[in-house]
Write a protein that holds these residues in place. Structure first.
Motif, PDB file in Angstrom:
ATOM      1  N   VAL A 172     -10.076  41.998  84.361  1.00 37.61           N
ATOM      2  CA  VAL A 172      -9.635  40.925  83.402  1.00 37.61           C
ATOM      3  C   VAL A 172      -9.368  41.580  82.001  1.00 37.61           C
ATOM      4  O   VAL A 172      -9.702  42.337  81.856  1.00 37.61           O
ATOM      5  N   ASP A 173      -8.260  40.552  81.593  1.00 42.60           N
ATOM      6  CA  ASP A 173      -7.775  41.160  80.199  1.00 42.60           C
ATOM      7  C   ASP A 173      -7.146  40.176  79.654  1.00 42.60           C
ATOM      8  O   ASP A 173      -6.962  38.868  80.001  1.00 42.60           O
ATOM      9  N   GLY A 174      -6.492  40.160  78.482  1.00 46.63           N
ATOM     10  CA  GLY A 174      -5.883  39.180  77.380  1.00 46.63           C
ATOM     11  C   GLY A 174      -4.470  39.876  76.982  1.00 46.63           C
ATOM     12  O   GLY A 174      -4.406  41.113  77.400  1.00 46.63           O
ATOM     13  N   VAL A 175      -3.920  39.213  76.208  1.00 48.92           N
ATOM     14  CA  VAL A 175      -2.796  39.635  75.368  1.00 48.92           C
ATOM     15  C   VAL A 175      -2.812  40.201  74.122  1.00 48.92           C
ATOM     16  O   VAL A 175      -2.035  40.810  73.600  1.00 48.92           O
ATOM     17  N   LEU A 193       0.626  39.227  80.699  1.00 50.58           N
ATOM     18  CA  LEU A 193      -0.814  39.346  81.072  1.00 50.58           C
ATOM     19  C   LEU A 193      -0.905  39.705  82.611  1.00 50.58           C
ATOM     20  O   LEU A 193      -1.812  40.525  82.960  1.00 50.58           O
ATOM     21  N   VAL A 194       0.151  39.106  83.569  1.00 51.36           N
ATOM     22  CA  VAL A 194      -0.086  39.459  84.974  1.00 51.36           C
ATOM     23  C   VAL A 194       0.065  40.909  85.044  1.00 51.36           C
ATOM     24  O   VAL A 194      -0.565  41.658  85.733  1.00 51.36           O
ATOM     25  N   ASN A 195       1.236  41.376  84.533  1.00 49.14           N
ATOM     26  CA  ASN A 195       1.421  42.952  84.778  1.00 49.14           C
ATOM     27  C   ASN A 195       0.491  43.802  83.972  1.00 49.14           C
ATOM     28  O   ASN A 195       0.048  45.015  84.696  1.00 49.14           O
ATOM     29  N   HIS A 196      -0.004  43.612  83.037  1.00 47.20           N
ATOM     30  CA  HIS A 196      -1.463  44.385  82.655  1.00 47.20           C
ATOM     31  C   HIS A 196      -2.380  44.515  83.483  1.00 47.20           C
ATOM     32  O   HIS A 196      -2.911  45.368  84.046  1.00 47.20           O
ATOM     33  N   ILE A 234       4.851  29.558  79.553  1.00 39.74           N
ATOM     34  CA  ILE A 234       3.810  30.490  79.911  1.00 39.74           C
ATOM     35  C   ILE A 234       3.615  30.555  81.504  1.00 39.74           C
ATOM     36  O   ILE A 234       3.453  31.968  81.786  1.00 39.74           O
ATOM     37  N   ILE A 235       3.432  29.786  81.998  1.00 36.61           N
ATOM     38  CA  ILE A 235       3.144  29.676  83.251  1.00 36.61           C
ATOM     39  C   ILE A 235       4.228  30.053  84.221  1.00 36.61           C
ATOM     40  O   ILE A 235       4.207  30.699  85.208  1.00 36.61           O
ATOM     41  N   GLU A 236       5.456  29.609  83.775  1.00 36.19           N
ATOM     42  CA  GLU A 236       6.689  30.334  84.593  1.00 36.19           C
ATOM     43  C   GLU A 236       6.699  31.919  84.236  1.00 36.19           C
ATOM     44  O   GLU A 236       6.878  32.536  85.302  1.00 36.19           O
ATOM     45  N   GLY A 237       6.058  32.558  83.157  1.00 34.34           N
ATOM     46  CA  GLY A 237       5.810  33.904  83.218  1.00 34.34           C
ATOM     47  C   GLY A 237       4.947  34.422  83.897  1.00 34.34           C
ATOM     48  O   GLY A 237       5.250  35.370  84.789  1.00 34.34           O
ATOM     49  N   PHE A 238       3.928  33.638  84.217  1.00 33.31           N
ATOM     50  CA  PHE A 238       2.852  34.177  85.285  1.00 33.31           C
ATOM     51  C   PHE A 238       3.413  34.132  86.805  1.00 33.31           C
ATOM     52  O   PHE A 238       3.092  34.987  87.343  1.00 33.31           O
TER      53      PHE A 238
END
Length: 346
Positions: free
Chosen positions: A65-68, A88-91, A123-127
């Protein structure tokens, strides 16, 4: 005289804003689904079929689990939100990749003071984009509108990922020996760490604003600082071929506090920083803030986002692998006898 009826919207929470965003968000989430997803968008929980994992000799689930972090402040200032979803996904993908795990599914949390449908969609498009690129399913999430907790248009992002690795393929560094080489894969910039220091240097010490142009690159400081965190999932093919002995994601704590996680107690890692040239933004931050080398390399990735520890006899062949070409691999050091420490040479 009758009293005015109070609504949730009067308290600062707009259900209609969520309903406006829901259809488009459902499309973005659905675009990441594969044959293992059961059910549809909007259920109380995400259902994922793991029957195929029986093909593994001994499957191990890996989670993170992580954040930006405060990179979000720059996204708000620049009104550019798609890249932080990708960050966030890539991290998270990289965090389980270093253990040898293939990502299965990702869940997100978006907390905000005021839900803006256009921002949420970006944001969700980036996800969604990052999940598709990594072969990962965006299986669920939570969007919370909490006025009084978050101010103005500020928001926070948190991501959770679950992946799988066969026990025999787990990368734990236990077979690292002196003579092994350390390969660095280039980052795109700061990725998602060190932004509190970077923002202080840029805005308070340099007196710059994010739209101002960084002359060395011709791009705005905002663009430089919002470059997406790279995803290193192509490294999985090298792991499958048993070519990687140790792997470290260079995030908070830099080289010293990430590489030492995979070192045996009998080995040291020697990092020669003259082996590569960090991107210009790092030089700007260091010179403007008068930041010492140790502080820079402990706070930022300094242009190297992922480190591979590989057998010394085949390091050149590994760097020539086509899966790594986009990351411009470079040999940045080696393993020596020691006590489990990371030694930086400037």
């Amino acid at each position: 005289m009758s009293k005015k009826s109070v609504t949730y919207a009067d308290a600062g929470v707009s259900l209609s804003a969520w309903n406006t965003a829901k259809k488009r968000i459902g499309e973005l989430v659905g675009a990441t689904y594969n044959k293992n997803v059961i059910g549809k968008f909007g259920q109380f929980g995400g259902l994922y079929d793991i029957g195929w994992i029986k093909d593994f000799e001994k499957p191990i689930l890996v989670s993170s689990v992580d954040g930006v972090g405060t990179k979000l402040k720059i996204a708000v200032a620049m009104n550019t939100h798609g890249t932080v979803g990708e960050d966030l996904v890539n991290h998270c993908v990289n965090d389980i990749l270093v253990l040898g795990a293939k990502p299965l599914f990702f869940l997100d949390y978006l907390g905000t003071g005021k839900l803006l449908p256009e921002t949420a969609e970006q944001i969700i498009e980036g996800f969604s984009r990052a999940c598709r690129n990594a072969g990962c399913v965006l299986i669920g999430g939570e969007t919370a509108e909490m006025p009084g907790v978050y101010s103005g248009e500020d928001y926070d992002l948190v991501g959770t990922i679950v992946g799988v690795v066969d026990e025999r393929k787990v990368i734990d560094g236990s077979n690292i020996v002196p003579g092994d080489k350390i390969i660095g894969l280039r980052s795109s910039g700061l990725h998602t760490n060190g932004y509190s220091l970077a923002r202080k240097i840029l805005t308070e010490i340099a007196g710059k604003d994010y739209p101002d142009i960084f002359e060395e690159t011709g791009q705005s400081f905002g663009v430089e600082l919002l470059r997406p965190h790279r995803c290193y999932s192509p490294v999985l093919s090298l792991i499958e071929d048993s070519l990687v002995k140790g792997c470290a994601h260079i995030t908070g704590g830099g080289f010293q506090e990430n590489i030492d996680r995979v070192l045996p107690s009998s080995c040291d890692a020697v990092i020669r920083t003259v082996s590569w040239q960090p991107q210009p933004i790092f030089g700007f931050l260091q010179s403007t803030g008068n930041v010492a080398n140790d502080e820079m390399y402990r706070t930022f990735n300094m242009g190297i986002g992922l480190v591979l520890i590989v057998p010394g006899s085949i390091s050149s062949e590994i760097m020539a692998r086509p899966e790594l070409s986009e990351f411009a691999p470079v040999e940045i050091g080696e393993i020596t006898e020691g006590t489990g420490s990371v030694k930086m040479e400037y």
